[in-house]
Design a protein around this motif. Sequence first.
Motif, PDB file in Angstrom:
ATOM      1  N   LEU A  69      52.865   9.477 -13.858  1.00 42.03           N
ATOM      2  CA  LEU A  69      51.661  10.227 -14.212  1.00 42.03           C
ATOM      3  C   LEU A  69      50.507   9.755 -13.437  1.00 42.03           C
ATOM      4  N   VAL A  70      50.199   8.556 -13.195  1.00 45.71           N
ATOM      5  CA  VAL A  70      49.167   8.081 -12.340  1.00 45.71           C
ATOM      6  C   VAL A  70      49.021   8.666 -11.080  1.00 45.71           C
ATOM      7  N   ASP A  71      50.464   8.622 -10.537  1.00 46.32           N
ATOM      8  CA  ASP A  71      50.452   9.163  -9.093  1.00 46.32           C
ATOM      9  C   ASP A  71      50.290  10.786  -8.951  1.00 46.32           C
ATOM     10  N   ASN A  72      50.804  11.208  -9.964  1.00 49.32           N
ATOM     11  CA  ASN A  72      50.533  12.763 -10.020  1.00 49.32           C
ATOM     12  C   ASN A  72      49.152  13.371 -10.446  1.00 49.32           C
ATOM     13  N   ASN A  73      48.394  12.488 -11.123  1.00 45.73           N
ATOM     14  CA  ASN A  73      46.943  12.637 -11.231  1.00 45.73           C
ATOM     15  C   ASN A  73      45.944  12.011 -10.192  1.00 45.73           C
ATOM     16  N   GLY A  74      46.582  11.501  -9.248  1.00 45.61           N
ATOM     17  CA  GLY A  74      45.643  10.552  -8.118  1.00 45.61           C
ATOM     18  C   GLY A  74      44.621   9.800  -8.707  1.00 45.61           C
ATOM     19  N   TRP A  75      44.951   9.236  -9.816  1.00 41.49           N
ATOM     20  CA  TRP A  75      43.977   8.076 -10.383  1.00 41.49           C
ATOM     21  C   TRP A  75      44.225   6.975  -9.629  1.00 41.49           C
ATOM     22  N   GLU A  76      42.977   6.460  -9.168  1.00 42.62           N
ATOM     23  CA  GLU A  76      42.698   5.162  -8.233  1.00 42.62           C
ATOM     24  C   GLU A  76      42.380   4.016  -9.231  1.00 42.62           C
ATOM     25  N   TYR A  77      42.800   3.768 -10.268  1.00 41.96           N
ATOM     26  CA  TYR A  77      42.540   2.946 -11.113  1.00 41.96           C
ATOM     27  C   TYR A  77      43.733   1.649 -10.832  1.00 41.96           C
ATOM     28  N   ASP A  78      43.079   0.477 -11.308  1.00 39.73           N
ATOM     29  CA  ASP A  78      43.955  -0.647 -11.576  1.00 39.73           C
ATOM     30  C   ASP A  78      44.726  -0.227 -13.052  1.00 39.73           C
ATOM     31  N   VAL A  79      46.025  -0.283 -12.834  1.00 42.10           N
ATOM     32  CA  VAL A  79      46.715   0.112 -14.260  1.00 42.10           C
ATOM     33  C   VAL A  79      47.577  -1.001 -14.650  1.00 42.10           C
ATOM     34  N   LEU A  80      47.407  -1.339 -15.899  1.00 33.31           N
ATOM     35  CA  LEU A  80      48.227  -2.566 -16.628  1.00 33.31           C
ATOM     36  C   LEU A  80      48.947  -1.843 -17.642  1.00 33.31           C
ATOM     37  N   LEU A  81      50.214  -2.620 -17.875  1.00 32.79           N
ATOM     38  CA  LEU A  81      51.096  -2.247 -18.825  1.00 32.79           C
ATOM     39  C   LEU A  81      51.000  -3.008 -20.108  1.00 32.79           C
ATOM     40  N   ASP A  82      50.991  -2.409 -21.247  1.00 31.00           N
ATOM     41  CA  ASP A  82      50.862  -3.471 -22.431  1.00 31.00           C
ATOM     42  C   ASP A  82      51.878  -2.777 -23.658  1.00 31.00           C
ATOM     43  N   ILE A  99      49.490   1.662 -22.984  1.00 30.22           N
ATOM     44  CA  ILE A  99      50.155   1.005 -24.347  1.00 30.22           C
ATOM     45  C   ILE A  99      51.577   1.581 -24.608  1.00 30.22           C
ATOM     46  N   ASP A 100      52.177   2.618 -23.556  1.00 33.33           N
ATOM     47  CA  ASP A 100      53.471   3.056 -23.730  1.00 33.33           C
ATOM     48  C   ASP A 100      54.460   1.943 -23.984  1.00 33.33           C
ATOM     49  N   GLN A 101      55.342   2.422 -24.997  1.00 34.81           N
ATOM     50  CA  GLN A 101      56.557   1.378 -25.405  1.00 34.81           C
ATOM     51  C   GLN A 101      57.363   1.095 -24.195  1.00 34.81           C
ATOM     52  N   ALA A 102      58.312   0.189 -24.177  1.00 32.66           N
ATOM     53  CA  ALA A 102      59.192  -0.173 -23.101  1.00 32.66           C
ATOM     54  C   ALA A 102      59.907   1.004 -22.669  1.00 32.66           C
TER      55      ALA A 102
END
Length: 161
Positions: free
Chosen positions: A98-111, A86-89
């Motif tokens: 952040l996703v890459d540095n944490n190695g998160w393998e989730y689908d990530v959507l932007l709202d 939910i980060d703003q523009a």
Amino acid sequence: MKKIAFLIFMAVAFALQASAQLPSVELKDINGKTVRTDQLSNDGKPFIISFFATWCKPCNRELSAISEVYDEWREETGVKVIAVSIDQAQNINKVKPLVDNNGWEYDVLLDPNGDFKRALGIQMIPYVLIVDGKGNIVYKHNGYTEGGEAELIEKVRELVK
């Protein structure tokens, strides 16, 4: 007769509320592809939607804790995690690092405008939903305490029995 009609109406209303469907909002994924939220699915298996922001420490702890057991969860239940930022523009460019540095393998959507969050009536993050294989929201939880991910997988296990 009026009492019976009222009771039937209330039972139907409760049943509809208890298993709400996802609202239709157009978001972009982390790679810029447009995704409609009412079409999110996991091939008939449950999925988890986790609302987060780069600046939200409890959100990041929750997603990191899930990440540690995510492979086991997927192998056991087939569950998928969809993380919704939910980060703003002006901060959206911080999400992918952040996703890459944490190695998160989730689908990530932007709202970035909070449209999906608002459509679901979410006030605070972290906020997690579990959606069953038919697209019904069957569980909601906000906040994070260490070990809270164990409750999530238990709810998912109940759905895949």
